[in-house]
Motif scaffolding. Sequence first.
Motif, PDB file in Angstrom:
ATOM      1  N   LEU A 260       0.816  -1.215   0.000  1.00 60.31           N
ATOM      2  CA  LEU A 260       0.000   0.000   0.000  1.00 60.31           C
ATOM      3  C   LEU A 260       0.847   1.262   0.000  1.00 60.31           C
ATOM      4  N   PHE A 261       2.006   1.232   0.670  1.00 57.95           N
ATOM      5  CA  PHE A 261       2.855   2.413   0.712  1.00 57.95           C
ATOM      6  C   PHE A 261       3.256   2.838  -0.701  1.00 57.95           C
ATOM      7  N   HIS A 262       3.583   1.866  -1.539  1.00 62.34           N
ATOM      8  CA  HIS A 262       4.008   2.183  -2.903  1.00 62.34           C
ATOM      9  C   HIS A 262       2.853   2.722  -3.733  1.00 62.34           C
ATOM     10  N   VAL A 263       1.669   2.203  -3.515  1.00 63.52           N
ATOM     11  CA  VAL A 263       0.502   2.708  -4.233  1.00 63.52           C
ATOM     12  C   VAL A 263       0.200   4.147  -3.820  1.00 63.52           C
ATOM     13  N   ILE A 264       0.315   4.438  -2.537  1.00 61.20           N
ATOM     14  CA  ILE A 264       0.063   5.798  -2.057  1.00 61.20           C
ATOM     15  C   ILE A 264       1.083   6.769  -2.642  1.00 61.20           C
ATOM     16  N   ILE A 265       2.356   6.398  -2.626  1.00 62.32           N
ATOM     17  CA  ILE A 265       3.401   7.269  -3.177  1.00 62.32           C
ATOM     18  C   ILE A 265       3.172   7.507  -4.665  1.00 62.32           C
ATOM     19  N   ALA A 266       2.892   6.434  -5.404  1.00 59.37           N
ATOM     20  CA  ALA A 266       2.641   6.575  -6.840  1.00 59.37           C
ATOM     21  C   ALA A 266       1.416   7.439  -7.108  1.00 59.37           C
ATOM     22  N   SER A 267       0.403   7.316  -6.270  1.00 59.63           N
ATOM     23  CA  SER A 267      -0.825   8.094  -6.456  1.00 59.63           C
ATOM     24  C   SER A 267      -0.615   9.575  -6.168  1.00 59.63           C
ATOM     25  N   ILE A 268       0.348   9.890  -5.324  1.00 55.34           N
ATOM     26  CA  ILE A 268       0.667  11.289  -5.033  1.00 55.34           C
ATOM     27  C   ILE A 268       1.493  11.907  -6.151  1.00 55.34           C
ATOM     28  N   LEU A 269       2.413  11.114  -6.709  1.00 58.09           N
ATOM     29  CA  LEU A 269       3.376  11.652  -7.667  1.00 58.09           C
ATOM     30  C   LEU A 269       2.940  11.535  -9.121  1.00 58.09           C
ATOM     31  N   LEU A 270       2.053  10.588  -9.437  1.00 52.72           N
ATOM     32  CA  LEU A 270       1.726  10.302 -10.836  1.00 52.72           C
ATOM     33  C   LEU A 270       0.296  10.717 -11.183  1.00 52.72           C
ATOM     34  N   PRO A 271       0.025  10.901 -12.490  1.00 51.30           N
ATOM     35  CA  PRO A 271      -1.367  11.102 -12.926  1.00 51.30           C
ATOM     36  C   PRO A 271      -2.210   9.881 -12.571  1.00 51.30           C
ATOM     37  N   LYS A 272      -3.522  10.082 -12.519  1.00 52.08           N
ATOM     38  CA  LYS A 272      -4.418   9.039 -12.038  1.00 52.08           C
ATOM     39  C   LYS A 272      -4.298   7.751 -12.838  1.00 52.08           C
ATOM     40  N   ARG A 273      -4.253   7.846 -14.174  1.00 54.66           N
ATOM     41  CA  ARG A 273      -4.208   6.635 -15.000  1.00 54.66           C
ATOM     42  C   ARG A 273      -2.966   5.810 -14.699  1.00 54.66           C
ATOM     43  N   LYS A 274      -1.825   6.469 -14.564  1.00 52.53           N
ATOM     44  CA  LYS A 274      -0.583   5.746 -14.291  1.00 52.53           C
ATOM     45  C   LYS A 274      -0.563   5.216 -12.856  1.00 52.53           C
ATOM     46  N   ALA A 275      -1.152   5.964 -11.924  1.00 55.34           N
ATOM     47  CA  ALA A 275      -1.218   5.501 -10.536  1.00 55.34           C
ATOM     48  C   ALA A 275      -2.085   4.246 -10.430  1.00 55.34           C
ATOM     49  N   ILE A 276      -3.204   4.231 -11.156  1.00 57.55           N
ATOM     50  CA  ILE A 276      -4.056   3.041 -11.181  1.00 57.55           C
ATOM     51  C   ILE A 276      -3.286   1.871 -11.786  1.00 57.55           C
ATOM     52  N   GLY A 277      -2.470   2.157 -12.803  1.00 56.63           N
ATOM     53  CA  GLY A 277      -1.651   1.109 -13.408  1.00 56.63           C
ATOM     54  C   GLY A 277      -0.683   0.506 -12.413  1.00 56.63           C
ATOM     55  N   VAL A 278      -0.087   1.344 -11.573  1.00 54.58           N
ATOM     56  CA  VAL A 278       0.818   0.847 -10.526  1.00 54.58           C
ATOM     57  C   VAL A 278       0.050  -0.028  -9.542  1.00 54.58           C
ATOM     58  N   ALA A 279      -1.153   0.404  -9.174  1.00 56.67           N
ATOM     59  CA  ALA A 279      -1.973  -0.390  -8.257  1.00 56.67           C
ATOM     60  C   ALA A 279      -2.334  -1.742  -8.861  1.00 56.67           C
ATOM     61  N   VAL A 280      -2.632  -1.754 -10.144  1.00 55.44           N
ATOM     62  CA  VAL A 280      -2.959  -3.009 -10.829  1.00 55.44           C
ATOM     63  C   VAL A 280      -1.731  -3.918 -10.859  1.00 55.44           C
ATOM     64  N   PHE A 281      -0.557  -3.345 -11.137  1.00 54.90           N
ATOM     65  CA  PHE A 281       0.664  -4.149 -11.157  1.00 54.90           C
ATOM     66  C   PHE A 281       0.947  -4.717  -9.764  1.00 54.90           C
ATOM     67  N   GLY A 282       0.818  -3.877  -8.725  1.00 54.66           N
ATOM     68  CA  GLY A 282       1.031  -4.364  -7.366  1.00 54.66           C
ATOM     69  C   GLY A 282       0.065  -5.477  -7.004  1.00 54.66           C
ATOM     70  N   SER A 283      -1.186  -5.324  -7.420  1.00 53.74           N
ATOM     71  CA  SER A 283      -2.182  -6.365  -7.169  1.00 53.74           C
ATOM     72  C   SER A 283      -1.832  -7.650  -7.914  1.00 53.74           C
ATOM     73  N   ALA A 284      -1.279  -7.491  -9.124  1.00 49.88           N
ATOM     74  CA  ALA A 284      -0.933  -8.656  -9.935  1.00 49.88           C
ATOM     75  C   ALA A 284       0.211  -9.452  -9.307  1.00 49.88           C
ATOM     76  N   VAL A 285       1.252  -8.759  -8.835  1.00 54.16           N
ATOM     77  CA  VAL A 285       2.379  -9.500  -8.257  1.00 54.16           C
ATOM     78  C   VAL A 285       1.996 -10.105  -6.909  1.00 54.16           C
ATOM     79  N   PHE A 286       1.118  -9.420  -6.165  1.00 55.12           N
ATOM     80  CA  PHE A 286       0.635 -10.003  -4.909  1.00 55.12           C
ATOM     81  C   PHE A 286      -0.200 -11.255  -5.195  1.00 55.12           C
ATOM     82  N   SER A 287      -1.061 -11.177  -6.202  1.00 56.98           N
ATOM     83  CA  SER A 287      -1.887 -12.325  -6.574  1.00 56.98           C
ATOM     84  C   SER A 287      -1.018 -13.484  -7.057  1.00 56.98           C
ATOM     85  N   PHE A 288       0.038 -13.167  -7.816  1.00 54.45           N
ATOM     86  CA  PHE A 288       0.966 -14.204  -8.270  1.00 54.45           C
ATOM     87  C   PHE A 288       1.620 -14.892  -7.079  1.00 54.45           C
TER      88      PHE A 288
END
Length: 213
Positions: free
Chosen positions: A103-131
């Motif tokens: 979650l820390f990485h998603v929060i940081i990305a959401s503060i620094l990046l545009p919404k579309r790219k921040a959502i992409g980071v969240a999706v990637f984080g969810s994907a590696v956690f699911s893996f």
Amino acid sequence: SRQWKAEHLKWFIQMRWVAAGFALAMIVIAVPLTGILSASQLPQLLIAWGVLVVANFIFLHALQRDFDFDHQVIAQTVVDLVVLTVMLNAAGGIENPLSIAYLFHVIIASILLPKRKAIGVAVFGSAVFSFLALGELFVILPHSTILLFPHSVVMSGGHMHINHAAHDPVFVAGRVVSFLGVMLLTAHFTTLVTQRLRESEADLAEAQQLAKL
């Protein structure tokens, strides 16, 4: 502005040094001092930690050589999430309470990046956690025992067998689904709040300029 972006990238890199120090301390505490983790997991943990440190030197060099802000934030976050996943795999997987660090990485990305790219980071984080979760569930990835998590023990064929929650389909499904929801909602609301703050700052700056006229 360019200065704002440079300062935040430097801050991101500095925070990674803090995270590396914290991770090394946790490894020392968990393996040789308390035995929460088996000593057999030490090589994987140290290799992942070494990758994190080397990557931070590379990011520091890239900051001085190149200045694609969004690209650097995404690259740093992706490396962090992959290293975190490798470390968790050697430290109890989804049974490890430090899995909340995603979650820390998603929060940081959401503060620094545009919404579309921040959502992409969240999706990637969810994907590696699911893996990680599904890989251990289906025994594609090895699962390590972490003594911080309560385990039930049964006797089978005269041998003691530990029941891992990471091998329980109901537990894993609940963790993965709830994790995906929290990751995406965190990205959505953090980007929403950040966007509102930036708009307020822009309105304030415009009002100050008008006041000077």
